[in-house]
Write an enzyme that holds these catalytic residues in place. Structure first.
Site, PDB file in Angstrom:
ATOM      1  N   GLN A  39       0.751  -1.604   0.265  1.00  0.00           N
ATOM      2  CA  GLN A  39       0.206  -0.288  -0.171  1.00  0.00           C
ATOM      3  C   GLN A  39       0.761   1.440  -0.144  1.00  0.00           C
ATOM      4  O   GLN A  39       0.638   2.632  -0.067  1.00  0.00           O
ATOM      5  CB  GLN A  39      -0.888   0.236   1.245  1.00  0.00           C
ATOM      6  CG  GLN A  39      -1.665  -1.316   0.992  1.00  0.00           C
ATOM      7  CD  GLN A  39      -2.883  -1.157   1.901  1.00  0.00           C
ATOM      8  OE1 GLN A  39      -2.677  -1.687   3.494  1.00  0.00           O
ATOM      9  NE2 GLN A  39      -4.303  -0.405   2.028  1.00  0.00           N
ATOM     10  N   ARG A  97       3.548   0.238  13.082  1.00  0.00           N
ATOM     11  CA  ARG A  97       3.229  -1.672  12.185  1.00  0.00           C
ATOM     12  C   ARG A  97       3.928  -1.196  11.302  1.00  0.00           C
ATOM     13  O   ARG A  97       2.860  -0.293  10.460  1.00  0.00           O
ATOM     14  CB  ARG A  97       1.789  -1.869  12.799  1.00  0.00           C
ATOM     15  CG  ARG A  97       2.132  -2.794  12.089  1.00  0.00           C
ATOM     16  CD  ARG A  97       0.088  -3.892  12.723  1.00  0.00           C
ATOM     17  NE  ARG A  97       0.049  -4.529  11.786  1.00  0.00           N
ATOM     18  CZ  ARG A  97      -0.637  -4.898  11.241  1.00  0.00           C
ATOM     19  NH1 ARG A  97      -2.074  -4.468  10.955  1.00  0.00           N
ATOM     20  NH2 ARG A  97      -1.278  -6.624  10.296  1.00  0.00           N
ATOM     21  N   HIS A 142       1.616  -9.320   4.611  1.00  0.00           N
ATOM     22  CA  HIS A 142       0.107  -8.299   4.698  1.00  0.00           C
ATOM     23  C   HIS A 142      -0.548  -8.249   3.347  1.00  0.00           C
ATOM     24  O   HIS A 142      -0.295  -7.590   2.627  1.00  0.00           O
ATOM     25  CB  HIS A 142       0.059  -6.646   4.252  1.00  0.00           C
ATOM     26  CG  HIS A 142      -0.624  -6.530   5.380  1.00  0.00           C
ATOM     27  ND1 HIS A 142      -1.068  -5.155   6.735  1.00  0.00           N
ATOM     28  CD2 HIS A 142      -1.878  -5.608   4.756  1.00  0.00           C
ATOM     29  CE1 HIS A 142      -2.442  -4.344   6.219  1.00  0.00           C
ATOM     30  NE2 HIS A 142      -2.995  -5.337   5.224  1.00  0.00           N
ATOM     31  N   ASN A 186      -1.409 -11.017   8.308  1.00  0.00           N
ATOM     32  CA  ASN A 186      -2.413  -9.962   8.496  1.00  0.00           C
ATOM     33  C   ASN A 186      -3.768 -10.262   8.174  1.00  0.00           C
ATOM     34  O   ASN A 186      -3.646 -10.710   6.613  1.00  0.00           O
ATOM     35  CB  ASN A 186      -2.256  -8.758   7.441  1.00  0.00           C
ATOM     36  CG  ASN A 186      -2.926  -7.335   7.682  1.00  0.00           C
ATOM     37  OD1 ASN A 186      -3.514  -7.296   8.865  1.00  0.00           O
ATOM     38  ND2 ASN A 186      -4.421  -7.505   7.012  1.00  0.00           N
ATOM     39  N   GLU A 187      -5.100 -10.656   8.798  1.00  0.00           N
ATOM     40  CA  GLU A 187      -6.925 -10.275   8.130  1.00  0.00           C
ATOM     41  C   GLU A 187      -6.510 -11.873   7.331  1.00  0.00           C
ATOM     42  O   GLU A 187      -6.688 -11.800   6.232  1.00  0.00           O
ATOM     43  CB  GLU A 187      -6.969  -9.859   7.363  1.00  0.00           C
ATOM     44  CG  GLU A 187      -6.838  -8.221   8.140  1.00  0.00           C
ATOM     45  CD  GLU A 187      -8.010  -7.076   8.555  1.00  0.00           C
ATOM     46  OE1 GLU A 187      -7.987  -7.195   6.763  1.00  0.00           O
ATOM     47  OE2 GLU A 187      -7.717  -5.793   8.802  1.00  0.00           O
ATOM     48  N   TYR A 331     -12.921  -1.531  13.220  1.00  0.00           N
ATOM     49  CA  TYR A 331     -13.148  -1.073  11.802  1.00  0.00           C
ATOM     50  C   TYR A 331     -14.889  -0.704  12.292  1.00  0.00           C
ATOM     51  O   TYR A 331     -15.127   0.373  12.337  1.00  0.00           O
ATOM     52  CB  TYR A 331     -13.026  -0.846  10.138  1.00  0.00           C
ATOM     53  CG  TYR A 331     -11.748  -1.143   9.697  1.00  0.00           C
ATOM     54  CD1 TYR A 331     -11.489   0.690   9.438  1.00  0.00           C
ATOM     55  CD2 TYR A 331     -10.635  -2.352   9.810  1.00  0.00           C
ATOM     56  CE1 TYR A 331      -9.686   0.360   8.938  1.00  0.00           C
ATOM     57  CE2 TYR A 331      -9.119  -1.488   9.576  1.00  0.00           C
ATOM     58  CZ  TYR A 331      -9.013  -0.475   8.956  1.00  0.00           C
ATOM     59  OH  TYR A 331      -7.645  -0.285   9.643  1.00  0.00           O
ATOM     60  N   GLU A 397      -5.312  -2.537  13.989  1.00  0.00           N
ATOM     61  CA  GLU A 397      -5.589  -1.789  13.123  1.00  0.00           C
ATOM     62  C   GLU A 397      -6.879  -1.319  13.229  1.00  0.00           C
ATOM     63  O   GLU A 397      -7.913  -2.213  13.771  1.00  0.00           O
ATOM     64  CB  GLU A 397      -5.538  -2.128  11.362  1.00  0.00           C
ATOM     65  CG  GLU A 397      -4.343  -1.981  11.281  1.00  0.00           C
ATOM     66  CD  GLU A 397      -5.479  -2.846   9.628  1.00  0.00           C
ATOM     67  OE1 GLU A 397      -6.465  -2.066   8.829  1.00  0.00           O
ATOM     68  OE2 GLU A 397      -4.423  -3.865   9.073  1.00  0.00           O
ATOM     69  N   TRP A 441      -4.666   3.245  11.546  1.00  0.00           N
ATOM     70  CA  TRP A 441      -4.739   2.736  10.696  1.00  0.00           C
ATOM     71  C   TRP A 441      -5.463   3.986   9.315  1.00  0.00           C
ATOM     72  O   TRP A 441      -6.255   4.162   9.295  1.00  0.00           O
ATOM     73  CB  TRP A 441      -5.704   1.858   9.725  1.00  0.00           C
ATOM     74  CG  TRP A 441      -5.191   1.287   8.084  1.00  0.00           C
ATOM     75  CD1 TRP A 441      -6.115   2.232   7.265  1.00  0.00           C
ATOM     76  CD2 TRP A 441      -4.549   0.962   8.184  1.00  0.00           C
ATOM     77  NE1 TRP A 441      -5.038   1.355   6.189  1.00  0.00           N
ATOM     78  CE2 TRP A 441      -4.757   0.696   6.316  1.00  0.00           C
ATOM     79  CE3 TRP A 441      -3.273  -0.237   8.313  1.00  0.00           C
ATOM     80  CZ2 TRP A 441      -3.708   0.334   5.674  1.00  0.00           C
ATOM     81  CZ3 TRP A 441      -2.423  -0.898   7.815  1.00  0.00           C
ATOM     82  CH2 TRP A 441      -2.634  -0.582   6.295  1.00  0.00           C
ATOM     83  N   GLU A 448      -5.286   2.031  -1.322  1.00  0.00           N
ATOM     84  CA  GLU A 448      -6.522   1.148  -0.553  1.00  0.00           C
ATOM     85  C   GLU A 448      -7.129   0.021  -1.255  1.00  0.00           C
ATOM     86  O   GLU A 448      -8.214  -0.097  -1.745  1.00  0.00           O
ATOM     87  CB  GLU A 448      -7.987   2.488   0.384  1.00  0.00           C
ATOM     88  CG  GLU A 448      -8.788   1.357   0.905  1.00  0.00           C
ATOM     89  CD  GLU A 448      -8.316   0.768   1.659  1.00  0.00           C
ATOM     90  OE1 GLU A 448      -7.129   0.729   2.617  1.00  0.00           O
ATOM     91  OE2 GLU A 448      -9.535   0.042   2.057  1.00  0.00           O
ATOM     92  N   TRP A 449      -6.126  -0.825  -1.308  1.00  0.00           N
ATOM     93  CA  TRP A 449      -6.330  -2.009  -2.597  1.00  0.00           C
ATOM     94  C   TRP A 449      -7.773  -1.827  -3.328  1.00  0.00           C
ATOM     95  O   TRP A 449      -7.211  -0.699  -4.216  1.00  0.00           O
ATOM     96  CB  TRP A 449      -7.322  -3.041  -1.581  1.00  0.00           C
ATOM     97  CG  TRP A 449      -6.073  -2.943   0.215  1.00  0.00           C
ATOM     98  CD1 TRP A 449      -6.633  -2.726   1.110  1.00  0.00           C
ATOM     99  CD2 TRP A 449      -4.649  -3.785  -0.567  1.00  0.00           C
ATOM    100  NE1 TRP A 449      -5.431  -3.362   1.945  1.00  0.00           N
ATOM    101  CE2 TRP A 449      -4.597  -3.425   1.191  1.00  0.00           C
ATOM    102  CE3 TRP A 449      -3.761  -4.549  -1.679  1.00  0.00           C
ATOM    103  CZ2 TRP A 449      -3.234  -4.271   1.190  1.00  0.00           C
ATOM    104  CZ3 TRP A 449      -2.802  -4.857  -0.995  1.00  0.00           C
ATOM    105  CH2 TRP A 449      -2.219  -4.601   0.105  1.00  0.00           C
TER     106      TRP A 449
HETATM  107  C1  BGC Z   1      -6.403  -3.823   5.597  1.00  0.00           C
HETATM  108  C2  BGC Z   1      -5.779  -2.576   5.469  1.00  0.00           C
HETATM  109  C3  BGC Z   1      -6.683  -2.108   5.321  1.00  0.00           C
HETATM  110  C4  BGC Z   1      -7.491  -1.158   5.960  1.00  0.00           C
HETATM  111  C5  BGC Z   1      -9.151  -0.735   5.448  1.00  0.00           C
HETATM  112  C6  BGC Z   1      -7.360  -3.792   6.711  1.00  0.00           C
HETATM  113  O1  BGC Z   1      -8.577  -4.633   6.025  1.00  0.00           O
HETATM  114  O2  BGC Z   1      -5.709  -4.863   6.182  1.00  0.00           O
HETATM  115  O3  BGC Z   1      -5.116  -3.120   4.402  1.00  0.00           O
HETATM  116  O4  BGC Z   1      -5.956  -0.741   3.938  1.00  0.00           O
HETATM  117  O5  BGC Z   1      -8.447  -2.013   6.110  1.00  0.00           O
HETATM  118  O6  BGC Z   1      -9.976  -1.299   4.583  1.00  0.00           O
END
Ligand code: BGC
Length: 495
Positions: A39, A97, A142, A186-187, A331, A397, A441, A448-449
């Site tokens: 990213q 991180r 990640h 990660n995730e 989140y 995050e 984060w 952002e993917w």
């Molecule tokens: C991910 C991050 C991503 C963030 C916001 C998380 O799922 O680890 O890479 O940018 O969420 O979408």
């Protein structure tokens, strides 16, 4: 995950909170921010780096990445690391991180060929952090698998377990004298679901109801192998801790009086948090409700093969106990009812049979999925304490996004950081959760993917239109620096 309008409904946000005078944090609380290699780094093909699945995914076209964008250059942190360090110091972070790009270190994914330039880059980053009194938390993976390994089957292949373990050993051996906090993966939920069920993340596989379970399984096995390697080979000498970052919404029944909504909520949590946390913290196996839901759906659909949810072999070291702390990415929250999705269709959503809805009183920030619910974090922390035997928790995050015209005076995000930190303080003080740190984060606006650069999570704005990629603190960045400085200057009294 597509961008929608900014704040769609507005609760009362403000930057000045007056009721936090009681708030205290432990003196060694980790005040952090997080990023990931793909990213922010750019430099996708320089200095002998091998391609990763995200390079391929963005380059091959026809994918749903916003405006066909990519992380080819992004923040250019590969060349501008010292600018990132300046931002880290400006915030007064105690921890940072970051993730390592596997294919920058090992271009083919295996230790036969080590890229010395990649090694030099991460050694400099880690040395600079330590010299600045900032402790690194390093994520090994990640989302960016070396393409060479994807070509051999990627996370669907059982071979990946040993290959990941040998990459992890290489990293522990190379950096573990200075890195004491490790995240293996990660995730895994996102890799499994978005990457192998929905196909909207790399590697873009769409095999509903099948591949995600296999991928999740191999990721868990890879994590456990790496944890055992650390335990046997490095722990005594290096004294660090290793975990796996698990993402989860907070979930509660849409109608608390409804048994159906309550059961759906249990399934919602089991198929996200439980999928990865249960094996590590509770039984060494998947949550029972996850397995029984999948088996029931398989039967209904006349699916004859062996279980779609693999079983852990007794011949492999157990997963139970392979996390030295709970690493939580939080989140958002949902209210949950039974699913309305696709009866008769093989897929994770139909197995889960639970649908999460956004409460109309919750503001949605930036992206449509991100309903902002700070007290959901406190509830989730309490749930983790009660369900997973009171682990030490790092919130690895958490953030608030912005879309549309850049707002450098991002008052809502300032309010959000105040609110979330108050919720953590309450979890510590009133609920007795052993929270060890918080990582916002993200340090920088970044790629952002699938949303490309249309969504901004940074504490620092990055101007992607200029080659120098200048970084400028948002008001929320300055505010977060103020929060850190305030709490770091206190001593622990009442926790
Ligand atoms: C991910 C991050 C991503 C963030 C916001 C998380 O799922 O680890 O890479 O940018 O969420 O979408």
């Amino acid at each position: 995950m597509n961008a929608t309008a900014n704040i769609t409904n507005s609760p009362e946000w403000n930057c000045i909170h007056t009721n936090d005078s009681e708030t205290m944090f432990p003196t060694n609380f980790a005040w952090g921010a997080a990023t990931s290699a793909y990213q922010i780094e750019g430099g996708w093909n320089v200095d002998d780096k091998g391609p990763s699945i995200w390079d391929t995914f963005c380059h091959e076209g026809g994918r749903l990445v916003f405006e066909g964008q990519s992380g080819d250059v992004t923040c250019n942190s590969y060349e501008l690391w010292e600018e990132d360090l300046r931002c880290i110091r400006q915030l007064g972070l105690t921890h940072y991180r970051l993730s390592l790009s596997w294919s920058r270190l090992l271009p083919e994914g295996i230790t036969r060929h080590v890229n010395q330039k990649g090694l030099r880059y991460y050694n400099k980053v880690i040395n600079d952090l330590v010299a600045s009194d900032v402790l690194p938390m390093v994520t090994l993976y990640h989302f960016d698998l070396p393409q060479a390994l994807q070509d051999q089957g990627g996370w669907k292949s059982p071979e990946i377990v040993a290959i990941f373990d040998s990459y992890a050993r290489f990293c522990f051996g190379s950096f573990g004298d200075r890195v004491k906090l490790w995240i293996t993966l990660n995730e895994p939920y996102v890799c499994a679901k978005l990457g192998h069920e929905d196909g909207i993340f790399a590697p873009g596989v769409k095999e509903p109801g099948m591949a995600a379970y296999l991928v999740g399984h191999n990721m868990l096995r890879g994590h456990a192998r790496a944890w055992h390697s650390y335990n046997v080979l490095y722990r005594a000498k290096q004294g660090g801790s290793v975990s796996l970052a698990i993402n989860s919404d907070w979930a509660e029944p849409l109608d608390p009086a409804s048994p159906d909504d309550t059961a759906a909520t249990e399934r919602y949590l089991a198929f996200t948090l439980g999928w990865f946390a249960w094996p590590l913290f509770v039984t060494g196996d998947y949550p029972e409700v996850m397995r029984s839901s999948i088996e029931a759906r398989s039967k209904e659909l006349g699916y004859q093969e062996s279980s779609r949810l693999p079983r852990f072999s007794k011949d492999e070291p157990s997963l139970l106990g392979t996390a030295d702390f709970f690493a939580l990415n939080y989140y958002t929250s949902r209210r949950v009812k039974p699913g309305e999705c696709c009866p008769g269709v093989l897929g994770l959503k139909s197995d889960q049979d639970a649908e999460g809805v956004v409460d109309p009183s919750w503001p949605v920030c930036g992206v449509s999925w991100l309903a902002v619910v700070p007290d959901g974090l406190r509830k989730l922390l309490k749930y983790i304490k009660d369900t997973f035997n009171n682990p030490a928790v790092y919130i690895t995050e958490n953030g608030f996004s912005q879309v549309g015209p850049v707002d450098m005076e991002d008052v809502q995000r300032c309010g959000f950081y105040h609110d979330i930190i108050q919720e953590i303080a309450r979890a510590l003080r009133e609920d007795g959760v052993d929270v060890r740190g918080y990582f916002a984060w993200s340090l920088l606006d970044n790629f952002e993917w699938a949303d490309g650069f249309s969504v901004r999570f940074g504490l620092f704005h990055v101007d992607f239109s200029r080659p120098e990629r200048p970084r400028t603190a948002y008001r929320s960045g300055r505010e977060y620096a103020g929060i850190i400085s305030k709490y770091r200057s206190q001593t622990m009294v009442n926790i």
